[in-house]
Design a protein around this motif. Structure first.
Motif, mmCIF file in Angstrom:
data_model
loop_
_atom_site.group_PDB
_atom_site.id
_atom_site.type_symbol
_atom_site.label_atom_id
_atom_site.label_comp_id
_atom_site.label_asym_id
_atom_site.label_seq_id
_atom_site.Cartn_x
_atom_site.Cartn_y
_atom_site.Cartn_z
ATOM 1 N N SER A 38 0.821 -1.233 -0.091
ATOM 2 C CA SER A 38 -0.049 0.133 -0.065
ATOM 3 C C SER A 38 0.877 1.261 0.051
ATOM 4 O O SER A 38 1.990 1.085 0.172
ATOM 5 C CB SER A 38 -0.866 -0.120 1.139
ATOM 6 O OG SER A 38 -0.152 0.196 2.248
ATOM 7 N N LEU A 39 0.310 2.498 -0.206
ATOM 8 C CA LEU A 39 1.247 3.698 -0.062
ATOM 9 C C LEU A 39 1.585 3.846 1.348
ATOM 10 O O LEU A 39 2.498 4.541 1.424
ATOM 11 C CB LEU A 39 0.335 4.692 -0.614
ATOM 12 C CG LEU A 39 -0.244 4.758 -2.084
ATOM 13 C CD1 LEU A 39 -1.152 6.015 -2.469
ATOM 14 C CD2 LEU A 39 1.041 4.932 -2.986
ATOM 15 N N VAL A 40 0.860 3.598 2.389
ATOM 16 C CA VAL A 40 1.085 3.623 3.735
ATOM 17 C C VAL A 40 2.490 2.809 3.845
ATOM 18 O O VAL A 40 3.441 3.241 4.525
ATOM 19 C CB VAL A 40 -0.039 3.124 4.612
ATOM 20 C CG1 VAL A 40 0.617 3.211 6.040
ATOM 21 C CG2 VAL A 40 -1.138 4.188 4.403
ATOM 22 N N ALA A 41 2.709 1.740 3.297
ATOM 23 C CA ALA A 41 3.927 0.787 3.451
ATOM 24 C C ALA A 41 4.947 1.473 2.844
ATOM 25 O O ALA A 41 6.172 1.454 3.276
ATOM 26 C CB ALA A 41 3.362 -0.598 2.896
ATOM 27 N N LEU A 42 4.704 2.045 1.707
ATOM 28 C CA LEU A 42 5.735 2.740 1.180
ATOM 29 C C LEU A 42 6.230 4.040 1.806
ATOM 30 O O LEU A 42 7.444 4.152 1.923
ATOM 31 C CB LEU A 42 5.224 3.385 -0.460
ATOM 32 C CG LEU A 42 6.067 4.191 -1.345
ATOM 33 C CD1 LEU A 42 7.075 3.219 -1.735
ATOM 34 C CD2 LEU A 42 5.065 4.597 -2.356
ATOM 35 N N VAL A 43 5.235 4.899 2.405
ATOM 36 C CA VAL A 43 5.612 5.879 3.377
ATOM 37 C C VAL A 43 6.579 5.342 4.474
ATOM 38 O O VAL A 43 7.450 6.089 4.612
ATOM 39 C CB VAL A 43 4.559 6.906 3.535
ATOM 40 C CG1 VAL A 43 4.962 7.877 4.626
ATOM 41 C CG2 VAL A 43 3.800 7.379 2.321
ATOM 42 N N ALA A 44 6.121 4.301 5.036
ATOM 43 C CA ALA A 44 6.635 3.949 6.412
ATOM 44 C C ALA A 44 8.186 3.369 5.816
ATOM 45 O O ALA A 44 8.943 3.666 6.891
ATOM 46 C CB ALA A 44 5.856 2.623 6.649
#
Length: 101
Positions: A38-44
């Motif tokens: 997900s994009l959240v995983a990418l940002v993390a």
């Protein structure tokens, strides 16, 4: 000149200034190329400083394409980025931050 309020970041490749931004299409391309769930995983990845050089390159390519650049990953691999690897990582992090800020 990049407009930070529009999520833009300036990147100079081989002496030519480019404006990068993460459009929805660029984000979809990025998600696929980085194999992020997900994009959240990418940002993390970036927030936790667990990103790789490959992640930085993928992010820059997506952002540059979102800004209208027609190059490829191979083109970026052979380009001189003003500021070197540290500037490339900084620009990648700024792209993510500005896209979601």
């Amino acid at each position: 000149m990049a407009n930070p309020h529009a999520g833009e970041v300036d990147i100079t490749l081989d002496g030519t200034l480019h404006t990068a931004r993460l459009t929805l299409g660029a984000l979809a391309e990025l998600e696929a190329s980085m194999q992020a769930d997900s994009l959240v995983a990418l940002v993390a990845r970036f927030e936790g400083a667990s990103y790789t050089t490959r992640d930085v390159i993928a992010l820059l390519v997506a952002g540059l394409r979102g800004g209208g650049w027609h190059g490829t990953t191979r083109d970026l691999l052979h380009a001189r980025i003003d500021g070197g690897p540290l500037e490339a990582a900084r620009a990648a992090a700024l792209l993510l931050g500005r896209a979601f800020g």
